[in-house]
Design an enzyme around this catalytic site. Structure first.
Site, PDB file in Angstrom:
ATOM      1  N   ASN A   1     -22.067  -5.269   0.758  1.00  0.00           N
ATOM      2  CA  ASN A   1     -21.179  -5.230  -0.400  1.00  0.00           C
ATOM      3  C   ASN A   1     -19.699  -5.289  -0.037  1.00  0.00           C
ATOM      4  O   ASN A   1     -18.862  -5.497  -0.917  1.00  0.00           O
ATOM      5  CB  ASN A   1     -21.446  -3.976  -1.240  1.00  0.00           C
ATOM      6  CG  ASN A   1     -21.617  -2.722  -0.403  1.00  0.00           C
ATOM      7  OD1 ASN A   1     -22.656  -2.554   0.240  1.00  0.00           O
ATOM      8  ND2 ASN A   1     -20.620  -1.862  -0.381  1.00  0.00           N
TER       9      ASN A   1
ATOM     10  N   SER B   1     -18.156  -9.086  -9.207  1.00  0.00           N
ATOM     11  CA  SER B   1     -18.439  -8.039  -8.225  1.00  0.00           C
ATOM     12  C   SER B   1     -19.374  -8.570  -7.150  1.00  0.00           C
ATOM     13  O   SER B   1     -19.947  -9.658  -7.269  1.00  0.00           O
ATOM     14  CB  SER B   1     -19.091  -6.837  -8.921  1.00  0.00           C
ATOM     15  OG  SER B   1     -20.385  -7.195  -9.386  1.00  0.00           O
ATOM     16  N   CYS B   2     -19.549  -7.778  -6.113  1.00  0.00           N
ATOM     17  CA  CYS B   2     -20.468  -8.155  -5.040  1.00  0.00           C
ATOM     18  C   CYS B   2     -21.885  -8.325  -5.567  1.00  0.00           C
ATOM     19  O   CYS B   2     -22.594  -9.261  -5.192  1.00  0.00           O
ATOM     20  CB  CYS B   2     -20.428  -7.110  -3.922  1.00  0.00           C
ATOM     21  SG  CYS B   2     -20.605  -5.401  -4.487  1.00  0.00           S
TER      22      CYS B   2
ATOM     23  N   SER C   1     -10.038  -8.326  -7.240  1.00  0.00           N
ATOM     24  CA  SER C   1     -11.283  -8.178  -6.475  1.00  0.00           C
ATOM     25  C   SER C   1     -12.246  -7.217  -7.160  1.00  0.00           C
ATOM     26  O   SER C   1     -12.730  -6.254  -6.560  1.00  0.00           O
ATOM     27  CB  SER C   1     -10.973  -7.673  -5.056  1.00  0.00           C
ATOM     28  OG  SER C   1     -10.507  -6.341  -5.106  1.00  0.00           O
TER      29      SER C   1
ATOM     30  N   ASP D   1       0.847  -1.181   0.000  1.00  0.00           N
ATOM     31  CA  ASP D   1       0.000   0.000   0.000  1.00  0.00           C
ATOM     32  C   ASP D   1       0.884   1.232   0.000  1.00  0.00           C
ATOM     33  O   ASP D   1       1.979   1.209   0.585  1.00  0.00           O
ATOM     34  CB  ASP D   1      -0.905   0.011   1.238  1.00  0.00           C
ATOM     35  CG  ASP D   1      -2.113   0.919   1.069  1.00  0.00           C
ATOM     36  OD1 ASP D   1      -1.914   2.145   0.951  1.00  0.00           O
ATOM     37  OD2 ASP D   1      -3.237   0.410   1.045  1.00  0.00           O
TER      38      ASP D   1
END
Length: 336
Positions: free
Chosen positions: A304, A137-138, A106, A19
């Site tokens: 979500n 996707s969710c 993701s 990150d």
């Protein structure tokens, strides 16, 4: 990280994180969350490390997937969750340059080796051919669960879907003219002021996971609620069915072969009721409608973030275990 840390036997070790934020900021973000609350454990930061429940986790700060030394941390599976590297070719740099074995994007990725929806088509995973995988996707996951039950029990075609998404991390608090998601000016509008159409979500991936559905029409909207999203599906079934028959089919699936993927809640529910629900969809039987000529409509809620994160971990175990690993299945969750 929260899910893995809370599980008695997660089958996954978080080996490293990449990150651009410094480790102390990552530690703070894990310890405190506006929706999830305090982290149920201990979190500290050191230079190049997070210490989570007394276990060190490597932290890298590279801008490009090609520069992240995953092999140095013995990483097997990378979860590419930045939202910036969604194409199969770029995400593959985690393997070709970083030394990981598999990549899980993701998001509804572009040109992955496979789209795998847990509970719908994950059994088609081929470890010899599928190195870069997308779980879509969710919303696609929520719709696919309901569609599979209907398809298997009643037959289903002529499908229309609609997803109403809670606030997304890339949305803006105020109108922005530049740096908008997908370069769509509407997605740069203030998230708390409007219902915003989102025409870039690949809702047709439901039929990629379940090819027998054929073509589908889909719509997505972003709305100003903090968590809890809605998935609706309508179509034609091969024979007319009553509302009770449809709801019974969903309840039986939730209690049987799709336990943990479908949650059946008979109470009158609203979006916040799905907070922290790990299922792909919480089916709402009050939303079921049928007609005597074989049309039907169903709906379900989904968290979500939380539900989709569970499916990412399900797929991570699959990618890590279906072929010999160097040191067991390891995980990198690239921070969103």
């Amino acid at each position: 990280m929260r899910i893995v840390s809370q599980a008695a036997d997660p089958g996954i070790t978080v080996a490293a994180i990449n990150d651009i934020a410094p480790a102390d900021r990552l530690a703070y973000g894990l310890k405190r969350d506006s929706l999830r609350g305090r982290f149920a454990g201990t979190v500290e930061s050191r230079p190049g490390r997070l210490i989570v429940n007394d276990r060190p986790v490597r932290v890298f700060h590279e801008q490009s997937p090609s520069r992240i030394p995953w092999s140095d941390a013995d990483v097997d599976v990378v979860i590419e969750a930045t939202g910036r590297f969604r194409t199969g070719d770029v995400a593959r740099d985690h393997i070709t340059h970083g030394g990981a074995r598999k990549v899980l994007i993701s998001a509804s990725a572009d040109t992955p080796d496979a789209f795998l929806i847990w509970g719908a088509n994950h059994d088609t995973y081929d470890p010899a051919r599928h190195d870069v995988v997308s779980p879509a996707s969710c919303g696609v996951n929520a719709l696919s669960m309901m569609a599979k039950v209907l398809l298997d029990r009643f037959g289903l075609h002529g499908v229309n879907t609609s997803v109403v998404l809670a606030i997304q991390g890339w949305q803006k608090g105020h109108d922005q003219s530049t740096g908008t998601s997908r370069n769509d000016p509407r997605l740069g509008r203030a998230m708390n002021q409007s219902i915003i159409p989102h025409d870039h979500v690949a809702g047709e991936l439901v039929s990629v996971a379940l090819p027998r559905l054929g073509e589908i029409c889909h719509t997505y909207y972003c709305v100003p609620t903090p968590i809890g999203s809605l998935a609706e599906l309508s179509g034609l079934i091969d024979r007319p069915a009553t509302i009770d028959e449809v709801n019974t089919a969903m309840a039986e699936a939730a209690a049987g072969p799709m336990r943990g993927l479908i949650d059946y809640d008979p109470d009158p529910t609203v979006s916040i009721d799905v907070l922290n629900n790990p299922a792909s969809v919480m089916f709402d039987p009050a939303g079921t409608r049928t007609t005597t000529d074989g049309r039907l409509k169903v709906r379900g809620w989904f968290d979500n973030e939380w539900g989709f994160s569970h499916r990412l971990l399900d797929l991570t175990r699959l990618l890590g275990q279906r072929e010999p690993a160097r040191a067991g299945a390891r995980l990198h969750p690239a921070a969103a």
